[in-house]
Design an enzyme around this catalytic site. Structure first.
Site, mmCIF file in Angstrom:
data_model
loop_
_atom_site.group_PDB
_atom_site.id
_atom_site.type_symbol
_atom_site.label_atom_id
_atom_site.label_comp_id
_atom_site.label_asym_id
_atom_site.label_seq_id
_atom_site.Cartn_x
_atom_site.Cartn_y
_atom_site.Cartn_z
ATOM 1 N N LYS A 137 37.110 48.059 31.649
ATOM 2 C CA LYS A 137 37.986 48.478 31.989
ATOM 3 C C LYS A 137 39.381 47.159 31.133
ATOM 4 C CE LYS A 137 41.026 50.282 34.972
ATOM 5 N NZ LYS A 137 42.467 51.403 34.967
ATOM 6 N N LYS A 139 47.802 41.382 37.730
ATOM 7 C CA LYS A 139 46.343 40.875 38.018
ATOM 8 C C LYS A 139 45.256 40.961 37.144
ATOM 9 C CE LYS A 139 44.245 44.099 40.335
ATOM 10 N NZ LYS A 139 42.607 44.449 40.083
#
Length: 303
Positions: A172, A241
């Site tokens: 991911k 993030k």
């Protein structure tokens, strides 16, 4: 009889995922969200509501998480009123974008408690979540992944098994590095073009339907050209993030990651200047503004 599912994190992605689960016959319990609309909608479809993560665990066989990142996952699982506090065997499917090191550590800590942990982060958009056509990268023990599959199939159109626990979250991060890298590239290319007198519509006419086109570009251009604010609902804060997670991961591996640093800085600057809740394609407007131009036709000094 289908397993009982708990769901924590019914935000932009989670609402659609949970909707598909309850509509496909899974007994569903959701945790109260800061915005009542999603909770009330799911309750109207047949879901139950719990007041804490511990209550979710007590009512469920499998719990799906779709929260912001590793700190939130750790709190939901290990907090004083968290999932582990229920003291019962359980499976956790973490669909958040989390740090692989945290994921592996958490899985190892939970295993002696009889809690199986699978990382199953997502790709695509909230629209795909609603339609049940997400891409899922899943890591974990083969038996746990097999058990998780019927739940994932409720909201996924494609499932790719990546290997042991933690590898889903690793993939991911790589996926988001590529996609956020594209966003940063598009934004700078559009700005250079605008400064040189080439409008976004000209840029789009060349890229769209050519060799450099892709599904990510199609949602990005939907904002740039059509001004559809909801074309890709992924915030700049989340992008920053994720790129920070990637930087830490690369550092731990001893891998030089200069392109990643450049991409991260683009999003970090956007967040630092107060635009964290804007969506990823809106980075293009910010980069243009920082360079004294605009991508909006009526205000672009270069046409």
């Amino acid at each position: 009889m289908k397993e009982r599912i708990g769901f924590i994190g019914i935000g932009l992605m989670g609402h659609g995922m949970a909707k598909n689960l309850v509509e496909k016959g899974f007994p569903l319990t959701v945790l109260a969200h800061r915005k009542r609309e999603a909770v009330d909608d799911l309750k109207g479809r047949g879901a139950n509501e719990a007041a804490s993560a511990r209550e979710i665990a007590e009512a469920s066989d499998i719990v799906v998480l779709c929260v912001t990142g590793s700190p939130q996952v750790e709190t939901v699982v290990l907090g004083p009123d968290g999932l582990a506090a229920a003291g019962k065997p359980l499976m956790i499917i973490d669909c958040s974008t989390s740090e692989p090191a945290s994921t592996r550590k958490l899985a190892a800590e939970l295993a002696p408690k009889g809690i199986a942990f699978v990382d199953a982060p997502l790709s695509r958009t909230p629209k795909d979540a609603w339609e049940g056509t997400l891409d899922v990268m899943v890591g974990g023990d083969p038996a746990a992944v097999l058990r998780a599959r019927p739940i994932l199939e409720a909201f996924a159109g494609r499932i790719v098994e990546t290997g042991p626990v933690g590898t889903g979250h690793t993939m991911k991060l790589l996926n988001n590095f590529v996609s956020m890298g594209y966003a940063a590239l598009y934004s700078e290319a559009l700005t250079v073009g605008a400064k040189a007198g080439l409008s976004p519509t000209v840029f789009d006419a060349v890229i769209r339907d050519g060799r450099m086109d892709c599904l990510f570009y199609q949602t990005f251009r939907k904002y740039v050209i059509e001004r559809d604010r909801n074309a890709h609902r992924f915030t700049l804060t989340n992008a920053s993030k994720d790129m920070t997670y990637l930087a830490g991961f690369a550092l731990a591996l001893g891998v030089a990651n200069p392109v990643g640093a450049a991409v991260r800085n683009s999003f970090a600057q956007a967040v630092a200047t107060g635009h964290g809740e804007d969506y990823v394609p809106m980075l293009s407007d910010l980069v243009a503004e920082w360079n004294g131009t605009s991508l909006v036709p009526s205000t672009n000094p270069k046409g």
